[in-house]
Design a protein around this motif. Structure first.
Motif, PDB file in Angstrom:
ATOM      1  N   ASP A 188     -33.954  35.612  58.353  1.00 59.25           N
ATOM      2  CA  ASP A 188     -34.895  35.104  59.356  1.00 59.25           C
ATOM      3  C   ASP A 188     -36.235  34.741  58.733  1.00 59.25           C
ATOM      4  O   ASP A 188     -36.844  33.743  59.108  1.00 59.25           O
ATOM      5  CB  ASP A 188     -35.102  36.147  60.459  1.00 59.25           C
ATOM      6  N   GLN A 189     -36.702  35.581  57.789  1.00 60.47           N
ATOM      7  CA  GLN A 189     -37.985  35.334  57.135  1.00 60.47           C
ATOM      8  C   GLN A 189     -37.891  35.635  55.635  1.00 60.47           C
ATOM      9  O   GLN A 189     -37.140  36.536  55.219  1.00 60.47           O
ATOM     10  CB  GLN A 189     -39.115  36.193  57.730  1.00 60.47           C
ATOM     11  N   LEU A 190     -38.656  34.889  54.877  1.00 61.41           N
ATOM     12  CA  LEU A 190     -38.889  35.165  53.464  1.00 61.41           C
ATOM     13  C   LEU A 190     -40.224  35.875  53.345  1.00 61.41           C
ATOM     14  O   LEU A 190     -41.243  35.393  53.856  1.00 61.41           O
ATOM     15  CB  LEU A 190     -38.914  33.858  52.665  1.00 61.41           C
ATOM     16  N   LEU A 191     -40.240  37.030  52.668  1.00 63.55           N
ATOM     17  CA  LEU A 191     -41.441  37.832  52.485  1.00 63.55           C
ATOM     18  C   LEU A 191     -41.771  37.889  50.997  1.00 63.55           C
ATOM     19  O   LEU A 191     -40.912  38.241  50.188  1.00 63.55           O
ATOM     20  CB  LEU A 191     -41.223  39.263  52.999  1.00 63.55           C
ATOM     21  N   VAL A 192     -42.993  37.550  50.638  1.00 65.49           N
ATOM     22  CA  VAL A 192     -43.418  37.606  49.241  1.00 65.49           C
ATOM     23  C   VAL A 192     -44.670  38.467  49.148  1.00 65.49           C
ATOM     24  O   VAL A 192     -45.680  38.203  49.807  1.00 65.49           O
ATOM     25  CB  VAL A 192     -43.690  36.193  48.676  1.00 65.49           C
ATOM     26  N   LEU A 193     -44.598  39.512  48.315  1.00 67.26           N
ATOM     27  CA  LEU A 193     -45.736  40.391  48.077  1.00 67.26           C
ATOM     28  C   LEU A 193     -46.598  39.822  46.956  1.00 67.26           C
ATOM     29  O   LEU A 193     -46.088  39.422  45.908  1.00 67.26           O
ATOM     30  CB  LEU A 193     -45.255  41.788  47.697  1.00 67.26           C
ATOM     31  N   GLU A 194     -47.914  39.802  47.211  1.00 68.22           N
ATOM     32  CA  GLU A 194     -48.876  39.324  46.222  1.00 68.22           C
ATOM     33  C   GLU A 194     -50.001  40.350  46.080  1.00 68.22           C
ATOM     34  O   GLU A 194     -50.081  41.309  46.845  1.00 68.22           O
ATOM     35  CB  GLU A 194     -49.460  37.972  46.661  1.00 68.22           C
ATOM     36  N   LYS A 195     -50.871  40.146  45.103  1.00 63.52           N
ATOM     37  CA  LYS A 195     -52.009  41.032  44.920  1.00 63.52           C
ATOM     38  C   LYS A 195     -52.949  40.946  46.120  1.00 63.52           C
ATOM     39  O   LYS A 195     -53.095  39.894  46.739  1.00 63.52           O
ATOM     40  CB  LYS A 195     -52.783  40.642  43.655  1.00 63.52           C
ATOM     41  N   SER A 196     -53.611  42.076  46.414  1.00 66.34           N
ATOM     42  CA  SER A 196     -54.613  42.102  47.478  1.00 66.34           C
ATOM     43  C   SER A 196     -55.793  42.935  47.014  1.00 66.34           C
ATOM     44  O   SER A 196     -55.615  43.990  46.393  1.00 66.34           O
ATOM     45  CB  SER A 196     -54.035  42.689  48.762  1.00 66.34           C
ATOM     46  N   GLY A 197     -56.996  42.488  47.329  1.00 69.59           N
ATOM     47  CA  GLY A 197     -58.185  43.243  46.988  1.00 69.59           C
ATOM     48  C   GLY A 197     -58.535  44.310  47.995  1.00 69.59           C
ATOM     49  O   GLY A 197     -59.451  45.110  47.767  1.00 69.59           O
ATOM     50  N   ARG A 198     -57.845  44.354  49.139  1.00 72.26           N
ATOM     51  CA  ARG A 198     -58.205  45.330  50.183  1.00 72.26           C
ATOM     52  C   ARG A 198     -57.022  46.121  50.713  1.00 72.26           C
ATOM     53  O   ARG A 198     -57.165  46.860  51.685  1.00 72.26           O
ATOM     54  CB  ARG A 198     -58.902  44.614  51.332  1.00 72.26           C
TER      55      ARG A 198
END
Length: 272
Positions: free
Chosen positions: A42-52
């Motif tokens: 149903d969805q593609l999820l991509v984890l990326e860097k986050s500053g918070r």
């Protein structure tokens, strides 16, 4: 790169971890649609860097459109990070804001989806209407649905209350509702049958994905819309095609909490 097939109450995702990459992920919609032909998701999820937060989660529907929020996807991504040793509480940054997820007993994860947005401009709608019961209807093959509640849970939902959800042509009705001009950003269409004030049977047509086995933000929207209509309390089990979810709309802070199961279905190779 390695990615995982994972689902929450039957809501299916591809989850990829791109936190080691220096720039945001850009994916052509045609490539996502091609992947959807190979793997049912149903969805593609991509984890990326986050500053918070622990990570930023980017979300695409299977038709290639990028979207702001996904309740079951947040739970699934957080659970995978927990399993990989990140602890029992995860903060995920999304286009809809930072969402906090925590492990619950068993194989379940809860996520705080924040407060619902209920103004007509927040949905958004093409014209001013009372979002408790929209002045709206549609009809397909003689089946008429009308007066949905409207809720934005990071994405827009129209929730129709029906007597028998199993007998409805949900796919045809959902497609009509999704593209109606009253919803300028399109809309997710939920079809909710109130079994009792603490139990709702729900089917959801997701914009950009179609009929889905479960929808986390849709479950949240259904509970909020039902409570505003006086049809349910502030806590309810939501029975979707793919499994059981539990939603609470807290009275003290107005936040909506979504809880349910997660299942990891294994690893795949994905070229981002």
């Amino acid at each position: 790169m390695k990615a995982r097939l994972i689902n929450g109450a039957g809501n299916a995702f591809i989850l990829a971890d791109a936190r080691d990459r220096p720039s945001p992920t850009r994916i052509d919609a045609a490539r996502i649609r091609a992947w959807a032909q190979r793997w049912a998701f149903d969805q593609l999820l991509v984890l990326e860097k986050s500053g918070r937060a622990d990570a930023f989660m980017r979300i695409w529907n299977s038709d290639g459109d990028e979207v702001g929020a996904c309740g079951n996807g947040t739970r699934a991504a957080a659970w995978r990070m927990m399993e990989d040793g990140a602890g029992d509480r995860i903060a995920l940054d999304t286009a809809a804001g930072v969402l906090l997820a925590s492990r619950t007993p068993g194989h379940e994860v809860s996520v705080d989806m924040g407060p619902p947005r209920l103004d007509w401009r927040d949905i958004p709608l093409a014209r001013e209407m009372d979002t408790v019961s929209l002045d709206f209807y549609t009809e397909v093959d003689g089946v008429r649905i009308e007066n949905p509640g409207a809720v934005n849970m990071g994405n827009p939902h129209a929730v129709f209350f029906v007597r028998d959800v199993e007998s409805l042509p949900v796919e045809r009705l959902g497609r009509e509702v999704e593209y109606d001009p009253v919803f300028p950003e399109r809309v997710n269409a939920g079809f909710a049958q109130i079994l009792d004030p603490a139990h709702i049977r729900l089917r959801v047509w997701e914009r950009g994905a179609g009929l889905t086995p479960a929808c986390g933000t849709g479950a949240c929207a259904a509970l909020v819309a039902a409570h505003r209509r006086g049809l349910a309390g502030r806590r309810a089990s939501i029975t979707a095609d793919g499994g059981e979810l539990f939603v609470e709309w807290r009275e003290n802070d107005g936040h909506v909490i979504l809880t349910g199961p997660v299942e990891d279905q294994g690893e795949i190779e994905l070229d981002l």
